[in-house]
Design an enzyme around this catalytic site. Structure first.
Site, PDB file in Angstrom:
ATOM      1  N   ASP A 122      -6.893  -1.597   0.913  1.00  0.00           N
ATOM      2  CA  ASP A 122      -7.413  -0.604   1.839  1.00  0.00           C
ATOM      3  C   ASP A 122      -8.195  -1.362   2.901  1.00  0.00           C
ATOM      4  O   ASP A 122      -9.122  -2.102   2.578  1.00  0.00           O
ATOM      5  CB  ASP A 122      -8.340   0.361   1.076  1.00  0.00           C
ATOM      6  CG  ASP A 122      -8.769   1.541   1.914  1.00  0.00           C
ATOM      7  OD1 ASP A 122      -8.030   1.901   2.854  1.00  0.00           O
ATOM      8  OD2 ASP A 122      -9.831   2.114   1.622  1.00  0.00           O
TER       9      ASP A 122
ATOM     10  N   ASP B 237     -10.300  -0.800   6.460  1.00  0.00           N
ATOM     11  CA  ASP B 237     -10.913   0.220   7.317  1.00  0.00           C
ATOM     12  C   ASP B 237     -11.677  -0.447   8.451  1.00  0.00           C
ATOM     13  O   ASP B 237     -12.417  -1.410   8.220  1.00  0.00           O
ATOM     14  CB  ASP B 237     -11.919   1.068   6.523  1.00  0.00           C
ATOM     15  CG  ASP B 237     -11.248   1.959   5.498  1.00  0.00           C
ATOM     16  OD1 ASP B 237     -10.236   2.591   5.841  1.00  0.00           O
ATOM     17  OD2 ASP B 237     -11.737   2.012   4.361  1.00  0.00           O
TER      18      ASP B 237
ATOM     19  N   ARG C 230       0.852  -1.196   0.000  1.00  0.00           N
ATOM     20  CA  ARG C 230       0.000   0.000   0.000  1.00  0.00           C
ATOM     21  C   ARG C 230       0.883   1.239   0.000  1.00  0.00           C
ATOM     22  O   ARG C 230       1.761   1.386   0.837  1.00  0.00           O
ATOM     23  CB  ARG C 230      -0.899  -0.003   1.242  1.00  0.00           C
ATOM     24  CG  ARG C 230      -1.580   1.327   1.573  1.00  0.00           C
ATOM     25  CD  ARG C 230      -2.772   1.591   0.673  1.00  0.00           C
ATOM     26  NE  ARG C 230      -3.331   2.924   0.907  1.00  0.00           N
ATOM     27  CZ  ARG C 230      -4.389   3.171   1.653  1.00  0.00           C
ATOM     28  NH1 ARG C 230      -5.011   2.201   2.274  1.00  0.00           N
ATOM     29  NH2 ARG C 230      -4.843   4.401   1.775  1.00  0.00           N
TER      30      ARG C 230
ATOM     31  N   ARG D 290      -5.311   1.704  -5.135  1.00  0.00           N
ATOM     32  CA  ARG D 290      -4.538   1.105  -4.060  1.00  0.00           C
ATOM     33  C   ARG D 290      -4.570  -0.415  -4.138  1.00  0.00           C
ATOM     34  O   ARG D 290      -5.572  -0.994  -4.545  1.00  0.00           O
ATOM     35  CB  ARG D 290      -5.026   1.589  -2.694  1.00  0.00           C
ATOM     36  CG  ARG D 290      -6.422   1.152  -2.372  1.00  0.00           C
ATOM     37  CD  ARG D 290      -7.392   2.193  -1.932  1.00  0.00           C
ATOM     38  NE  ARG D 290      -6.981   3.561  -1.957  1.00  0.00           N
ATOM     39  CZ  ARG D 290      -7.366   4.464  -1.066  1.00  0.00           C
ATOM     40  NH1 ARG D 290      -8.121   4.124  -0.064  1.00  0.00           N
ATOM     41  NH2 ARG D 290      -7.013   5.706  -1.187  1.00  0.00           N
TER      42      ARG D 290
END
Length: 170
Positions: free
Chosen positions: A106, A108, A94, A103
């Site tokens: 990712d 989250d 990343r 990317r």
């Protein structure tokens, strides 16, 4: 052998993690990240959604995304969990470039139990959770009964969130 149970063990929290990728074989990136998350000490996988295909949110001159949501039981603090996810992102190449840019991976933290967290580098529930089909639909698939802190029932949020081209892959 005699062992004593102590009540000092940290409470286990159910957290939901959003996974996304649009570079270097995105589906493989998601599967690899799932495996990496599942072996972190203090994390145990509880559920994993189908993979979903979505158009990019930011600049449109990038490949489409593959997204999924993972439910985990964890005794890590929110910041410890964030740091573990960032380490996995970094190990997947990343590069933190432009906002909403392409990317490899990712990760989250979408939800951390029913907690509301506002720290400089972590906001939970995740800031865009209620408007993003690529988060709400996979989340609903594995946890349809969820209530999002300060936002309401997941099933109600879904009614106001069009699919916007989101398609289920697997």
């Amino acid at each position: 052998m005699h062992t004593t149970m102590h009540n000092s063990t940290p409470e286990t929290i159910i957290a939901y993690i959003g996974l996304g990728s649009n570079l270097q074989n995105p589906s493989e990136q998601i599967h690899s990240a799932r495996a990496a998350i599942a072996v972190v000490a203090g994390i145990e996988e509880q559920g994993f959604s189908s993979l979903y295909h979505s158009a990019p949110m930011g600049p449109q001159d990038q490949p489409d995304y593959v997204n999924a949501v993972m439910a985990v039981a964890t005794d890590l603090s929110p910041i410890e969990l964030l740091r573990a996810l960032q380490a996995i992102e970094n190990s997947h190449g990343r590069v933190r470039g432009e906002r909403w840019g392409a990317r490899t991976l990712d990760l989250d933290i979408l939800l951390y139990g029913d907690q509301v967290i506002e720290l400089p580098d972590l906001t939970v529930p995740h800031i865009g959770l209620t408007e993003r089909a690529f988060v709400l639909y996979p989340l609903y698939e594995i946890a349809p009964q969820l209530i999002i802190p300060n936002k309401g029932r997941l099933v109600d949020l879904l009614k106001n969130c069009p699919l916007a081209g989101l398609t289920r892959l697997t």
